[in-house]
Design a protein around this motif. Structure first.
Motif, mmCIF file in Angstrom:
data_model
loop_
_atom_site.group_PDB
_atom_site.id
_atom_site.type_symbol
_atom_site.label_atom_id
_atom_site.label_comp_id
_atom_site.label_asym_id
_atom_site.label_seq_id
_atom_site.Cartn_x
_atom_site.Cartn_y
_atom_site.Cartn_z
ATOM 1 N N ASP A 1 0.488 -38.543 -27.045
ATOM 2 C CA ASP A 1 0.759 -39.096 -25.719
ATOM 3 C C ASP A 1 -0.545 -39.375 -24.986
ATOM 4 O O ASP A 1 -1.334 -38.461 -24.737
ATOM 5 C CB ASP A 1 1.617 -38.113 -24.914
ATOM 6 C CG ASP A 1 2.280 -38.773 -23.723
ATOM 7 O OD1 ASP A 1 2.386 -40.012 -23.712
ATOM 8 O OD2 ASP A 1 2.718 -38.044 -22.800
ATOM 9 N N VAL A 2 -0.786 -40.630 -24.650
ATOM 10 C CA VAL A 2 -2.016 -41.026 -23.958
ATOM 11 C C VAL A 2 -1.657 -41.668 -22.626
ATOM 12 O O VAL A 2 -0.469 -41.840 -22.303
ATOM 13 C CB VAL A 2 -2.838 -42.006 -24.823
ATOM 14 C CG1 VAL A 2 -3.318 -41.318 -26.095
ATOM 15 C CG2 VAL A 2 -2.049 -43.260 -25.158
ATOM 16 N N VAL A 3 -2.656 -42.028 -21.872
ATOM 17 C CA VAL A 3 -2.435 -42.608 -20.553
ATOM 18 C C VAL A 3 -1.611 -43.887 -20.662
ATOM 19 O O VAL A 3 -0.706 -44.142 -19.861
ATOM 20 C CB VAL A 3 -3.766 -42.881 -19.843
ATOM 21 C CG1 VAL A 3 -3.540 -43.664 -18.555
ATOM 22 C CG2 VAL A 3 -4.482 -41.582 -19.534
ATOM 23 N N GLY A 4 -1.900 -44.721 -21.658
ATOM 24 C CA GLY A 4 -1.181 -45.983 -21.815
ATOM 25 C C GLY A 4 0.291 -45.790 -22.093
ATOM 26 O O GLY A 4 1.143 -46.509 -21.545
ATOM 27 N N THR A 5 0.643 -44.827 -22.948
ATOM 28 C CA THR A 5 2.060 -44.572 -23.239
ATOM 29 C C THR A 5 2.758 -43.969 -22.025
ATOM 30 O O THR A 5 3.932 -44.244 -21.772
ATOM 31 C CB THR A 5 2.192 -43.636 -24.445
ATOM 32 O OG1 THR A 5 1.475 -42.413 -24.190
ATOM 33 C CG2 THR A 5 1.630 -44.282 -25.698
ATOM 34 N N SER B 1 -2.852 -48.234 -26.918
ATOM 35 C CA SER B 1 -1.536 -47.738 -26.512
ATOM 36 C C SER B 1 -0.398 -48.488 -27.191
ATOM 37 O O SER B 1 0.642 -47.886 -27.515
ATOM 38 C CB SER B 1 -1.384 -47.847 -24.990
ATOM 39 O OG SER B 1 -2.437 -47.191 -24.331
ATOM 40 N N GLU B 2 -0.560 -49.798 -27.396
ATOM 41 C CA GLU B 2 0.507 -50.584 -28.013
ATOM 42 C C GLU B 2 0.816 -50.076 -29.416
ATOM 43 O O GLU B 2 1.984 -49.922 -29.790
ATOM 44 C CB GLU B 2 0.118 -52.065 -28.074
ATOM 45 C CG GLU B 2 -0.011 -52.738 -26.728
ATOM 46 C CD GLU B 2 -1.368 -52.520 -26.093
ATOM 47 O OE1 GLU B 2 -2.204 -51.815 -26.719
ATOM 48 O OE2 GLU B 2 -1.597 -53.042 -24.986
ATOM 49 N N GLY C 1 5.631 -45.869 -15.553
ATOM 50 C CA GLY C 1 5.380 -47.004 -14.676
ATOM 51 C C GLY C 1 6.347 -48.147 -14.871
ATOM 52 O O GLY C 1 6.931 -48.645 -13.898
ATOM 53 N N LEU C 2 6.556 -48.572 -16.132
ATOM 54 C CA LEU C 2 7.420 -49.716 -16.402
ATOM 55 C C LEU C 2 8.881 -49.301 -16.565
ATOM 56 O O LEU C 2 9.753 -49.773 -15.846
ATOM 57 C CB LEU C 2 6.934 -50.450 -17.645
ATOM 58 C CG LEU C 2 5.581 -51.156 -17.508
ATOM 59 C CD1 LEU C 2 5.188 -51.826 -18.813
ATOM 60 C CD2 LEU C 2 5.638 -52.195 -16.393
ATOM 61 N N LEU C 3 9.148 -48.413 -17.528
ATOM 62 C CA LEU C 3 10.539 -48.008 -17.755
ATOM 63 C C LEU C 3 11.090 -47.208 -16.577
ATOM 64 O O LEU C 3 12.257 -47.344 -16.220
ATOM 65 C CB LEU C 3 10.638 -47.179 -19.038
ATOM 66 C CG LEU C 3 10.240 -47.892 -20.336
ATOM 67 C CD1 LEU C 3 10.468 -46.976 -21.530
ATOM 68 C CD2 LEU C 3 11.020 -49.190 -20.516
#
Length: 311
Positions: free
Chosen positions: A261-265, A245-246, A271-273
């Motif tokens: 677009d994947v789960v990490g992105t 994802s990074e 989640g974070l932004l």
């Protein structure tokens, strides 16, 4: 009495040796405990409407327990199918095309006779692993834009330049090729280490029986590194829903979200932004459970059919 005394001394020395090994392992075990196991209590917020500053373990009004709400919202969300498809496909492409590359590279490198040239190639193959992902992403983006190296080569052969960085259809290939280039040299180390432990007398016996270099590689080298291949295969299957994802965050853009677009992105954005910490934790927990299930299944099948397993 003398035999008993010698046995006691031998046991004492063995305990001292084991103690030294345990002391060497202690920093690693502490690191795993502090950074991998202790934070696991935080997954409880997947079942809460958590907000920063609230208590994790409490049944008072400051903690709002919602059960499986965040999991259900993710399953019914508009991005669920796209996220799961892209995450699996990108991971599968890297697994299908990238797993065998380090093996083949290690086999070919092991056949080189020139020690100096072998060391040079081996060192050069390691270098991409140490290049920062930010630098690699910048290189890739500069290569695939309209004026980049790839399109210059296309124009040289009479083709029409394509904006590869904005075409969703090309993103899986760009991601897979770059990921393999960055990791294959470093991943080959384990195979080369396994090859270095092969008894040279096996090759000498094979030569006396008339086996050429290819047959020696096929019947001696490959079977000798089979345990390493199976162990790494189990780990690879257990990470089929763990795309990088990074790196994707560094090279994707809104034009390629359909395939990038994947789960990490999604976790990073929502989640974070977005501050949806409970929803992000729920999605991460869901993916972790699936990865563990894949790892367990792969390990069980490997133990049943090949006798090689993690446990």
């Amino acid at each position: 009495m003398r035999v008993s005394s010698r046995l006691n001394k031998h046991a004492h020395y063995r305990n001292l040796e084991n103690l030294q090994l345990y002391l060497i392992m202690l920093p690693v075990l502490l690191h795993i405990l502090i950074f991998s196991y202790i934070p696991m209590y935080g997954i409880i917020i997947a079942f809460q409407d958590y907000f920063p500053g609230a208590s994790f373990f409490s049944f008072n009004e400051s903690v709002r327990w919602v059960g499986l709400k965040h999991f259900i919202d993710f399953f019914n969300g508009p991005y669920f199918v796209r996220l799961m498809r892209n995450t699996f496909m990108l991971s599968f492409y890297f697994f299908a095309f990238g797993f065998w590359v380090p093996i083949l590279f290690a086999l070919l490198l092991n056949e080189l006779k020139s020690g100096l040239f072998k060391k040079y190639v081996q060192t050069a193959s390691y270098l991409p692993h140490f290049i920062s992902s930010v630098v690699v992403a910048g290189m890739v983006l500069s290569f695939i834009n309209m004026d980049g190296l790839v399109n210059e080569a296309v124009k040289l052969f009479g083709g029409k330049p394509i904006a590869l960085n904005t075409e969703a259809a090309y993103f899986p290939a760009i991601y897979t090729i770059t990921s393999i280039w960055k990791s294959f040299g470093w991943s080959s180390i384990l195979y080369l280490a396994a090859m270095s432990s092969i008894d040279p007398h096996l090759y000498e016996a094979a030569k006396m029986d008339g086996a050429n270099r290819f047959k020696q590689m096929l019947h001696i080298t490959l079977p000798s590194i089979r345990p390493t291949i199976f162990i790494l295969l189990i780990f690879a299957i257990g990470s089929l829903l763990s795309a990088n994802s990074e790196f994707i965050l560094l090279i994707y853009n809104p034009m390629v979200l359909e395939t990038a677009d994947v789960v990490g992105t999604y976790l990073y954005r929502d989640g974070l932004l977005g501050g949806n910490f409970s929803a992000g934790t729920a999605v991460g927990l869901f993916i972790a459970v699936i990865n563990f299930a894949l790892l367990y299944i792969a390990n069980t099948l490997s133990r049943k059919y090949s006798d090689y397993a993690l446990w």
